[in-house]
Design a protein around this motif. Structure first.
Motif, mmCIF file in Angstrom:
data_model
loop_
_atom_site.group_PDB
_atom_site.id
_atom_site.type_symbol
_atom_site.label_atom_id
_atom_site.label_comp_id
_atom_site.label_asym_id
_atom_site.label_seq_id
_atom_site.Cartn_x
_atom_site.Cartn_y
_atom_site.Cartn_z
ATOM 1 N N ALA A 16 71.280 28.669 -82.538
ATOM 2 C CA ALA A 16 70.971 29.960 -83.152
ATOM 3 C C ALA A 16 71.773 30.110 -84.437
ATOM 4 N N GLY A 17 71.126 30.720 -85.430
ATOM 5 C CA GLY A 17 71.832 30.984 -86.680
ATOM 6 C C GLY A 17 71.514 30.040 -87.805
ATOM 7 N N ILE A 18 70.701 28.996 -87.554
ATOM 8 C CA ILE A 18 70.285 28.132 -88.656
ATOM 9 C C ILE A 18 68.926 28.595 -89.168
ATOM 10 N N ASP A 19 68.705 28.389 -90.453
ATOM 11 C CA ASP A 19 67.426 28.705 -91.066
ATOM 12 C C ASP A 19 66.566 27.443 -90.989
ATOM 13 N N THR A 20 65.624 27.412 -90.077
ATOM 14 C CA THR A 20 64.832 26.202 -89.852
ATOM 15 C C THR A 20 63.913 25.873 -91.015
ATOM 16 N N THR A 21 63.703 26.821 -91.929
ATOM 17 C CA THR A 21 62.883 26.534 -93.111
ATOM 18 C C THR A 21 63.724 25.965 -94.246
ATOM 19 N N ARG A 22 65.042 26.102 -94.143
ATOM 20 C CA ARG A 22 65.939 25.596 -95.190
ATOM 21 C C ARG A 22 66.959 24.609 -94.623
ATOM 22 N N THR A 23 66.527 23.901 -93.602
ATOM 23 C CA THR A 23 67.347 22.830 -93.038
ATOM 24 C C THR A 23 66.505 21.563 -92.989
ATOM 25 N N ALA A 24 66.948 20.541 -93.690
ATOM 26 C CA ALA A 24 66.218 19.273 -93.755
ATOM 27 C C ALA A 24 66.954 18.212 -92.960
ATOM 28 N N ILE A 25 66.187 17.453 -92.170
ATOM 29 C CA ILE A 25 66.744 16.345 -91.402
ATOM 30 C C ILE A 25 65.818 15.141 -91.560
ATOM 31 N N LEU A 26 66.396 14.036 -91.967
ATOM 32 C CA LEU A 26 65.613 12.803 -92.084
ATOM 33 C C LEU A 26 66.433 11.654 -91.503
ATOM 34 N N ILE A 27 65.909 11.045 -90.458
ATOM 35 C CA ILE A 27 66.501 9.830 -89.883
ATOM 36 C C ILE A 27 65.450 8.744 -89.981
ATOM 37 N N GLY A 33 60.675 0.691 -90.585
ATOM 38 C CA GLY A 33 60.083 1.463 -91.668
ATOM 39 C C GLY A 33 59.454 2.758 -91.230
ATOM 40 N N VAL A 34 60.027 3.400 -90.205
ATOM 41 C CA VAL A 34 59.468 4.650 -89.704
ATOM 42 C C VAL A 34 60.541 5.737 -89.676
ATOM 43 N N ASP A 35 60.092 6.981 -89.769
ATOM 44 C CA ASP A 35 60.987 8.117 -89.656
ATOM 45 C C ASP A 35 61.105 8.528 -88.194
ATOM 46 N N LEU A 36 62.302 8.558 -87.664
ATOM 47 C CA LEU A 36 62.520 9.045 -86.307
ATOM 48 C C LEU A 36 62.541 10.564 -86.257
ATOM 49 N N VAL A 37 63.084 11.167 -87.308
ATOM 50 C CA VAL A 37 63.096 12.622 -87.465
ATOM 51 C C VAL A 37 62.769 12.909 -88.917
ATOM 52 N N ALA A 38 61.889 13.856 -89.166
ATOM 53 C CA ALA A 38 61.526 14.222 -90.539
ATOM 54 C C ALA A 38 61.174 15.704 -90.570
ATOM 55 N N SER A 323 79.053 16.380 -109.529
ATOM 56 C CA SER A 323 79.887 16.619 -108.352
ATOM 57 C C SER A 323 79.188 17.373 -107.236
ATOM 58 N N GLY A 324 78.180 18.178 -107.583
ATOM 59 C CA GLY A 324 77.523 19.018 -106.593
ATOM 60 C C GLY A 324 78.132 20.400 -106.481
ATOM 61 N N LEU A 325 79.101 20.733 -107.348
ATOM 62 C CA LEU A 325 79.718 22.059 -107.282
ATOM 63 C C LEU A 325 78.772 23.154 -107.778
ATOM 64 N N SER A 326 77.783 22.783 -108.584
ATOM 65 C CA SER A 326 76.816 23.769 -109.075
ATOM 66 C C SER A 326 75.857 24.185 -107.965
ATOM 67 N N ARG A 327 75.676 25.473 -107.825
ATOM 68 C CA ARG A 327 74.702 25.982 -106.857
ATOM 69 C C ARG A 327 73.289 25.947 -107.422
ATOM 70 N N ASP A 328 73.127 25.447 -108.641
ATOM 71 C CA ASP A 328 71.799 25.289 -109.234
ATOM 72 C C ASP A 328 71.206 23.908 -108.951
ATOM 73 N N ASN A 329 71.996 22.994 -108.412
ATOM 74 C CA ASN A 329 71.465 21.675 -108.047
ATOM 75 C C ASN A 329 70.439 21.823 -106.924
ATOM 76 N N ARG A 330 69.436 20.960 -106.948
ATOM 77 C CA ARG A 330 68.468 20.886 -105.856
ATOM 78 C C ARG A 330 68.086 19.419 -105.640
ATOM 79 N N LEU A 331 68.202 18.984 -104.384
ATOM 80 C CA LEU A 331 67.736 17.658 -103.997
ATOM 81 C C LEU A 331 66.846 17.802 -102.782
ATOM 82 N N THR A 332 66.034 16.782 -102.535
ATOM 83 C CA THR A 332 65.260 16.729 -101.301
ATOM 84 C C THR A 332 65.804 15.599 -100.433
ATOM 85 N N ALA A 333 65.609 15.734 -99.142
ATOM 86 C CA ALA A 333 66.053 14.680 -98.224
ATOM 87 C C ALA A 333 65.333 13.369 -98.519
#
Length: 437
Positions: A16-27, A33-38, A323-333
């Protein structure tokens, strides 16, 4: 409502307490060559310090691990009877490591300058010691760095001259600084308020101090202008070794000669140090090393070009700093995972994967997965800031071969950070249980 509830129920993290729309998981399983979690793998998210893994990967594509920063020190003016009739010029180029406490090979800067002057018989300098930052354009603070981060050691911005990690210890109410930082000013407000708060605006040398200092106060802050600290230490060291400096700049000296060139540790040593400790200043230095003499925008453009040429999509990607200190950075998994996969090419050997801290052993991963079957088998760069927790890296088999890529980015979570980390550890142990039998 049903769909949202069903999605949350099926989400791999049962917390509880995580935003499932703004949490990315990729294994991703490299062997098959397959994704176990995406989950949310193409959603742009704030990466925090996981951005550093992109910075060093980009540099490895454009430079050699054995490369170094060079800082020449020039005697400008005629030398006669032990006097330099001109100035001592230090031509800085953005080396983030000079006199760093974390890299012993970077030390002895002022002493080496004094020894070089003694060697050629100079006992006094008519002019001044000048720190020339003209070969380092755009020493501005990256967009998206929070104002509240600027005064603190981790918010030290990269400049042409960087010295002693651009940080110093400040003691109040005395105002003593170590190392000595010239020209500091203090504005005291709300002197009777309980507790002490210290602030400094970007570019300012004035610290605003709020609160009662009766019990004293000591903290580590960022230097407003490291060039002033560097100059002061050089002049003081020269004086200690019997070399006096006039202090007034001599205009248009007629001749010049390099008397000493300071060499930084290798890029490999700098990258390992910054990745294990998550050093923002050194990460910004590595970004700018991509285009020596260029601006931050130039370096980022080259960085993006590397991945475009590698066939990696930058959909949703916004890079503001190294460094990633900027809150304007955006990456995708997906973007991160594609880079991690690309960096397994033979061209990079183990140069890249060895930069990632090992679970249970190194740096920011020392406590993560410690005393579990994955200890030492997972190596990831971590990233954290308010409302952000990220991980990115690899799982290795017993022979040290990468078998899986792991990327995790959570934005906007409302649970505790400790609970989030524990749940991620549970997920990794669960997913890799079969592989570990």
């Amino acid at each position: 409502m049903l769909a949202a509830g069903f999605f949350a129920y099926c989400f791999p993290l049962k917390l509880a307490g995580i935003d499932t729309t703004r949490t990315a998981i990729l294994i991703h399983d490299l062997r098959f060559g397959v994704d176990l979690v995406a989950e949310n793998v193409d959603r742009p998210l704030i990466p925090a310090s996981v951005m550093k893994s992109v910075t060093v990967a980009s540099l490895l594509n454009l430079a050699d691990c054995s490369e170094q920063f060079f800082t020449p020190v020039v005697a400008e003016g005629a030398i006669a009877d032990g006097v330099l009739h001109g100035n001592l010029m230090v031509r800085v180029t953005g080396d983030p490591t000079i006199e760093s406490q974390y890299l012993p090979d970077s030390r002895g800067f002022a002493d080496s300058i004094a020894i070089a002057l003694k060697r050629i018989g100079i006992s006094s300098i008519e002019g001044d010691v000048i720190i020339d930052e003209s070969d380092f354009p755009d020493a501005t603070t990256p967009a998206g760095w929070m104002a509240e981060d600027i005064p603190w050691y981790y918010g030290a911005r990269l400049q042409g001259a960087n010295f002693r990690d651009n940080r110093f210890r400040l003691r109040l109410p005395s105002g003593d600084s170590s190392p000595f930082v010239p020209d500091l000013k203090f504005n005291y407000v709300n002197r009777t308020k309980r507790g002490v708060k210290v602030d400094r605006r970007d570019g300012s040398e004035t610290f605003t101090v709020s609160g009662n200092l009766r019990r004293g106060y000591s903290e580590t802050f960022s230097m407003p202008y490291p060039s002033k600290v560097m100059r002061h230490e050089i002049i003081t060291t020269l004086a200690d070794m019997g070399i006096e400096v006039g202090g007034t700049q001599v205009a248009h000296p007629s001749e010049s000669r390099i008397i000493y060139t300071h060499k930084s540790p290798t890029f490999a040593a700098i990258m390992q140090s910054l990745m294990f400790r998550s050093d923002n200043l050194m990460a910004e230095g590595m970004l700018r090393a991509i285009t020596p003499g260029g601006t931050r925008a130039d370096a980022i453009a080259e960085e993006k070009a590397v991945w475009t040429m590698a066939g990696i999509s930058d959909y949703g990607v916004t890079i503001i700093d190294g460094s990633g200190l900027s809150r304007d950075n955006r990456l995708t998994a997906r973007f991160l995972a594609d880079i991690y996969k690309y960096m397994l090419l033979d061209d990079f050997s183990n140069d890249y994967t060895n930069l990632f801290p090992r679970a249970g052993y190194d740096g920011t991963m020392r406590a993560f997965l410690a005393d579990t079957p994955l200890e030492g088998r997972v190596a990831m760069k971590t990233g954290s800031m308010k409302g952000v927790q990220s991980y990115g890296g690899y799982l290795f088999d017993e022979d040290g071969t990468p078998t899986h890529i792991i990327v995790f980015m959570a934005n906007g979570f409302r649970c505790s950070r400790a609970a989030l980390k524990n749940e991620l550890q549970r997920l990794l142990l669960e997913k890799f249980n079969v592989s570990l039998q």
